[in-house]
Write a protein that holds these residues in place. Structure first.
Motif, PDB file in Angstrom:
ATOM      1  N   TYR A   1     -12.016 -40.569 -37.045  1.00 29.48           N
ATOM      2  CA  TYR A   1     -11.552 -41.948 -37.145  1.00 29.48           C
ATOM      3  C   TYR A   1     -11.352 -42.267 -38.631  1.00 29.48           C
ATOM      4  O   TYR A   1     -12.265 -42.118 -39.443  1.00 29.48           O
ATOM      5  CB  TYR A   1     -12.557 -42.923 -36.546  1.00 29.48           C
ATOM      6  CG  TYR A   1     -12.155 -44.371 -36.689  1.00 29.48           C
ATOM      7  CD1 TYR A   1     -10.976 -44.853 -36.127  1.00 29.48           C
ATOM      8  CD2 TYR A   1     -12.947 -45.258 -37.420  1.00 29.48           C
ATOM      9  CE1 TYR A   1     -10.599 -46.176 -36.262  1.00 29.48           C
ATOM     10  CE2 TYR A   1     -12.582 -46.593 -37.556  1.00 29.48           C
ATOM     11  CZ  TYR A   1     -11.402 -47.043 -36.976  1.00 29.48           C
ATOM     12  OH  TYR A   1     -11.027 -48.365 -37.125  1.00 29.48           O
TER      13      TYR A   1
ATOM     14  N   ASP B   1      -5.380 -48.059 -39.034  1.00 24.38           N
ATOM     15  CA  ASP B   1      -6.387 -47.046 -38.742  1.00 24.38           C
ATOM     16  C   ASP B   1      -5.811 -45.992 -37.810  1.00 24.38           C
ATOM     17  O   ASP B   1      -4.749 -46.190 -37.196  1.00 24.38           O
ATOM     18  CB  ASP B   1      -7.674 -47.659 -38.179  1.00 24.38           C
ATOM     19  CG  ASP B   1      -7.470 -48.297 -36.814  1.00 24.38           C
ATOM     20  OD1 ASP B   1      -6.309 -48.392 -36.348  1.00 24.38           O
ATOM     21  OD2 ASP B   1      -8.469 -48.718 -36.193  1.00 24.38           O
TER      22      ASP B   1
ATOM     23  N   TRP C   1      -6.951 -42.709 -34.888  1.00 22.14           N
ATOM     24  CA  TRP C   1      -7.909 -41.964 -34.068  1.00 22.14           C
ATOM     25  C   TRP C   1      -7.255 -40.617 -33.779  1.00 22.14           C
ATOM     26  O   TRP C   1      -6.277 -40.528 -33.032  1.00 22.14           O
ATOM     27  CB  TRP C   1      -8.223 -42.724 -32.793  1.00 22.14           C
ATOM     28  CG  TRP C   1      -9.103 -41.998 -31.817  1.00 22.14           C
ATOM     29  CD1 TRP C   1      -8.780 -41.607 -30.556  1.00 22.14           C
ATOM     30  CD2 TRP C   1     -10.464 -41.583 -32.018  1.00 22.14           C
ATOM     31  NE1 TRP C   1      -9.827 -40.984 -29.947  1.00 22.14           N
ATOM     32  CE2 TRP C   1     -10.883 -40.952 -30.821  1.00 22.14           C
ATOM     33  CE3 TRP C   1     -11.352 -41.673 -33.080  1.00 22.14           C
ATOM     34  CZ2 TRP C   1     -12.159 -40.416 -30.675  1.00 22.14           C
ATOM     35  CZ3 TRP C   1     -12.621 -41.143 -32.928  1.00 22.14           C
ATOM     36  CH2 TRP C   1     -13.011 -40.530 -31.734  1.00 22.14           C
ATOM     37  N   THR C   2      -7.742 -39.553 -34.405  1.00 21.79           N
ATOM     38  CA  THR C   2      -7.013 -38.291 -34.405  1.00 21.79           C
ATOM     39  C   THR C   2      -7.883 -37.111 -34.010  1.00 21.79           C
ATOM     40  O   THR C   2      -9.122 -37.171 -34.058  1.00 21.79           O
ATOM     41  CB  THR C   2      -6.441 -37.995 -35.814  1.00 21.79           C
ATOM     42  OG1 THR C   2      -7.519 -37.963 -36.757  1.00 21.79           O
ATOM     43  CG2 THR C   2      -5.446 -39.058 -36.224  1.00 21.79           C
TER      44      THR C   2
ATOM     45  N   SER D   1      -2.640 -37.859 -33.687  1.00 22.16           N
ATOM     46  CA  SER D   1      -3.298 -38.928 -32.948  1.00 22.16           C
ATOM     47  C   SER D   1      -3.492 -38.526 -31.496  1.00 22.16           C
ATOM     48  O   SER D   1      -2.647 -37.846 -30.895  1.00 22.16           O
ATOM     49  CB  SER D   1      -2.474 -40.215 -33.020  1.00 22.16           C
ATOM     50  OG  SER D   1      -2.510 -40.773 -34.310  1.00 22.16           O
TER      51      SER D   1
ATOM     52  N   GLY E   1      -9.279 -45.203 -27.598  1.00 20.31           N
ATOM     53  CA  GLY E   1     -10.175 -44.244 -28.221  1.00 20.31           C
ATOM     54  C   GLY E   1     -10.685 -44.730 -29.552  1.00 20.31           C
ATOM     55  O   GLY E   1     -10.270 -45.752 -30.090  1.00 20.31           O
ATOM     56  N   GLY E   2     -11.643 -43.983 -30.078  1.00 27.87           N
ATOM     57  CA  GLY E   2     -12.199 -44.333 -31.369  1.00 27.87           C
ATOM     58  C   GLY E   2     -13.386 -45.261 -31.249  1.00 27.87           C
ATOM     59  O   GLY E   2     -13.971 -45.421 -30.171  1.00 27.87           O
TER      60      GLY E   2
ATOM     61  N   ARG F   1      -3.629 -50.190 -35.047  1.00 25.09           N
ATOM     62  CA  ARG F   1      -3.695 -48.761 -34.761  1.00 25.09           C
ATOM     63  C   ARG F   1      -2.339 -48.112 -35.004  1.00 25.09           C
ATOM     64  O   ARG F   1      -1.337 -48.446 -34.377  1.00 25.09           O
ATOM     65  CB  ARG F   1      -4.154 -48.537 -33.310  1.00 25.09           C
ATOM     66  CG  ARG F   1      -4.252 -47.072 -32.889  1.00 25.09           C
ATOM     67  CD  ARG F   1      -5.240 -46.291 -33.738  1.00 25.09           C
ATOM     68  NE  ARG F   1      -6.570 -46.879 -33.815  1.00 25.09           N
ATOM     69  CZ  ARG F   1      -7.536 -46.681 -32.922  1.00 25.09           C
ATOM     70  NH1 ARG F   1      -7.328 -45.903 -31.885  1.00 25.09           N
ATOM     71  NH2 ARG F   1      -8.725 -47.252 -33.074  1.00 25.09           N
TER      72      ARG F   1
END
Length: 838
Positions: free
Chosen positions: A259, A273, A275-276, A294, A300-301, A312
């Motif tokens: 994150y 931001d 989430w990967t 991602s 998620g995250g 996001r």
């Protein structure tokens, strides 16, 4: 053979043999190993000894008794020459390795382009075939568009699904890094070469924004990967990177769920931001790969509460390919491919998130530059001032930048909250009660009443203002926008005594600042320095008290060759420069919104040059391109102020008004330096309070002829603007100052501004006594009576000081009284002949 010999009158390649110039040919100088060892010890201590030092050496070393002083001199000359040749040989070998590696990269790039051409030819043939098949081909194409998803989402809820996503990410990343998955075009202004950062390309016509770079660095692949994975250490816009899950992958690799939070570039847009999934592995040829993408667009995250101030964004397959290079080092390929979801921000600001050039400059090339910097620091090529370690100075730069970014973004989870305004929404004031600057002093808590920190910030759009020139002006002419009492208030926060409200202790700033460089990056795109502001006492009781203030300052994008997407000036007061010094960062950031192909030259300064030409000629003479008249940028200003609980409202009101005054000052400066403000009228606005510039030039020349009996300029028959232009371009420095008890400079020609390293706007901050050293002041004051009686006086050669604290030598100076139309003394003029920086 026990001795080393060299012919007198010749030269030898041996380390212990030399020949004396002018000696009889055929005769030799013999050096024993002991003599060579003695000379080598002296050379290690002092490579270039003076004549007296060489004589002392002969007296103190009996072993050199049979050697003449001239022969000793020649030995040191040859020894320095061999050292220089050895260093040059080493440098050429390094350049040769770089050129070979760069040639390999260019051959790979050429091969990729040939494949791309073949693919385009093939696709063109297919399109032609489809056009011939009319309706059937169109129907099939429509059906394919309906049934084939563009971005299939894999199941990320189990390890096997994550491994499938990781392998797919690896394949897509490699196709971008070395293949033709994206149409790449060369980055404007970034030409490859042995001294360049690398080969940089940006995307054309793909989804989102993408950039790619490849270059050679003198570090091992594992070290390169370690540095690049620590994104907050080199990407200044990265607020945090947190690894939530680590799973084993193929070939001993790892799969991580990451994150990442990015700062907002300005107060006008929200932060982003990601989430990967990040996959680290080794491919078949032994190269290290770190690829990332991602997992989903918005889900998620971490919890929604911790990410409520973020939008996001999506990272498409991106990463790093690091291959070992023959002879040491690594060849690094970097790809950044992002979708920032810019639909929810004002259209004028969308270039901040929709420009591939911005991504290339802020992320892709920043990563390459960072690892190149560390490579040079590791090899000892970079030596910094004050004996400080590079890592320590780099940490200070990061802390300054992070503190400024924290102030701009003002995240709730850092403790920031918006305070009520005064009805005008031009300046936002936020309060952070958790951010305390100091804790203890002399064993007791000196800040029980310290409430925290207040930040006043504002953003504004600029039109036709070159960002690099604006930031350079703000750096070099602080007195044009800063209030010294505010600087003193901020400085008190990092010292052991309690801070006081500015109005309780008035202070005066002398206008002088001394800039002391500490460190800079490889290409000077970032400079770390200490700025000393000189204060003046307001009473005799305060004469012995030091009022000087030291600021740690970070400048970005002010170098003439800098090609950046962000130009900023960030500073914080410091006390004794301890490694753990608290830093309260404030400053300016200018981000261009129109990325032009040609780079604006930052060599132009605010001076009278733009007032001496008309139209486009003036813009070209000042170093600005014609596109400067249309360039748009966003300026963000943020200043932080520590406060005590009982002064919170007062400090908040003071901070709001102070930032408003800075905004007004920046607007005035922007008008003055805008390339569109050409013609003589712009110069007359700068010279407010003076007579018309052409009239002043006539008074200066007429008074010179009246007092000295000769013409100042070669052509005495010119008048008006022609005379002003001749005076402006006159080879020697001409300065004018008020004829008062404390002479203040009011005018200078181009050579004069160059000598003082200042501008017409900031010229009035300098006084005549400040530019002379002690002998110069004595010589000037001793001639005052003669100047009053005869109207002119000659000063001998000497040394003076520029506005930036540099020493300037001159062969001669002449001072004369400038008379107005009514023969009254208007000002004092000085001409410095053959000046140069020492």
């Amino acid at each position: 053979m026990a001795t080393a010999m060299a012919m007198r009158g010749g030269s030898s390649d041996g380390g212990g043999s030399d020949r004396g110039a002018g000696m009889d040919s055929g005769k030799y100088v013999r050096y024993t190993p002991e003599q060579v060892e003695t000379l080598e010890r002296v050379y290690a201590d002092c490579p270039k000894p003076t004549s007296s030092r060489r004589q002392q050496l002969l007296r103190e070393c009996p072993i050199l008794a049979n050697i003449e002083a001239r022969q000793i001199k020649v030995w040191f000359q040859n020894r320095r020459c061999r050292d220089k040749l050895r260093k040059e040989s080493s440098r050429l070998e390094s350049v040769n390795r770089k050129v070979s590696a760069m040639n390999k990269l260019l051959m790979e790039e050429n091969e990729r382009l040939q494949k791309q051409v073949s693919q385009l030819v093939h696709e063109n043939a297919q399109v032609r075939q489809q056009l011939q098949n009319t309706s059937m081909a169109n129907d099939a194409s429509c059906e394919s568009n309906v049934t084939t998803p563009q971005n299939p989402i894999r199941d990320a809820s189990n390890p096997s699904g994550l491994l499938s996503i990781a392998e797919e990410t690896l394949t897509e990343f490699l196709s971008k890094a070395t293949g033709t998955a994206i149409e790449w075009v060369q980055m404007p202004g970034m030409k490859p070469g042995p001294d360049s950062v690398g080969i940089v390309a940006i995307s054309h016509g793909c989804r989102g924004v993408a950039a790619r770079a490849c270059g050679l660095v003198n570090l091992e692949p594992t070290k390169v990967v370690e540095i690049l994975k620590d994104r907050p250490s080199w990407f200044r816009d990265c607020r945090s990177l947190e690894v939530f899950t680590v799973l084993p992958g193929a070939n001993g690799g790892t799969i991580e769920l990451v994150y990442t939070q990015l700062y907002a570039p300005t107060t006008l847009v929200p932060a982003r931001d990601f989430w990967t999934l990040r996959y680290t592995t080794i491919v078949e040829d032994g190269s290290l790969v770190v690829c990332e993408r991602s997992l989903s667009g918005s889900g998620g995250g971490p919890s929604a509460a911790s990410a409520q101030q973020f939008v996001r964004a999506e990272m498409l397959p991106s990463g790093y390919l690091v291959r070992p290079c023959d002879g040491g080092g690594s060849i690094v390929h970097i790809v950044d491919h992002l979708e920032f979801e810019a639909w929810n921000i004002p259209e004028v600001l969308r270039p901040l998130y929709e420009s591939s050039r911005v991504v290339a400059q802020k992320m892709t090339t920043a990563a390459l530059r960072h690892i190149r910097q560390i490579a040079q620091e590791t090899s000892g090529e970079v030596v910094y001032a004050l004996g400080r370690q590079p890592a320590v100075l780099r940490t200070f730069s990061q802390r300054l930048s992070r503190g400024f970014n924290d102030a701009i973004s003002g995240f709730n989870d850092d403790g920031w909250s918006i305070m009520a305004g005064d009805g005008i929404e031009d300046v936002v004031v936020a309060c952070n009660s958790t951010k305390k600057i100091r804790n203890v002093s002399n064993g007791v808590n000196a800040f029980e009443a310290l409430g925290g920190t207040i930040c006043a910030k504002a953003s504004m759009l600029l039109q036709s203002v070159p960002p690099a020139i604006l930031v350079r002006f703000l750096r070099e002419h602080r007195s044009e926008w800063a209030d010294y009492s505010m600087d003193a208030y901020l400085a008190s926060a990092v010292k052991t005594s309690t801070c006081s409200f500015p109005g309780l202790r008035p202070m005066r700033f002398s206008g002088s600042q001394i800039i002391m460089p500490l460190a800079h990056t490889v290409e000077n795109e970032e400079i770390l320095e200490v700025v000393r502001l000189e204060g003046q006492p307001l009473s005799h009781d305060e004469v012995l008290l030091s009022r000087d203030i030291d600021m740690l300052q970070l400048c970005t994008g002010i170098d003439e060759k800098s090609v950046g997407s962000s130009f900023q000036l960030v500073f914080a007061p410091i006390d004794d420069f301890p490694d753990d010094a608290p830093l309260v960062s404030s400053g300016f950031r200018v981000i261009p919104l129109d990325m032009k192909t040609d780079v604006v030259s930052s060599g132009r300064t605010l001076d009278l040059a733009s007032s001496l030409e008309v139209g486009s000629t003036a813009a070209q003479a000042s170093g600005a391109s014609p596109d400067d008249c249309n360039v748009r940028s966003v300026l963000t200003i943020a200043f932080q102020f520590p406060y005590e609980l009982h002064l919170q409202d007062s400090v908040a009101a003071m901070a709001r008004q102070y930032v408003r005054s800075i905004v007004s000052a920046v607007q005035r400066v922007s008008i003055a330096i805008s390339p569109s403000q050409s013609g003589l009228n712009a110069g007359q606005r700068i010279l407010s309070g003076l007579p018309e510039a052409a009239t002043l030039a006539r008074w200066i020349c007429q008074s010179y002829h009246y007092h000295l009996g000769v013409e100042l300029l070669t052509q005495s028959d010119v008048a008006g603007e022609a005379l002003l232009k001749m005076l402006w371009h006159y080879q020697d420095a001409i300065l004018c100052c008020s004829f008062k008890e404390v002479p203040v400079f009011t005018f200078a020609n181009k050579a004069g501004l160059d000598m003082l390293e200042t501008s017409l706007v900031a010229l009035q901050d300098l006084t005549l006594d400040k530019i002379f050293d002690e002998p110069g002041r004595k010589a000037l004051f001793s001639e005052i009576s003669k100047l009053v009686e005869e109207g002119h006086v000659y000063l001998p050669s000497g040394v003076c000081m520029s506005g930036m604290g540099r020493h300037v030598s001159f062969d001669q100076a002449v001072a004369w009284k400038v008379l107005g139309e009514d023969s009254s003394v208007h000002c004092l003029a000085l001409c410095f002949v053959n000046w140069s920086f020492v």
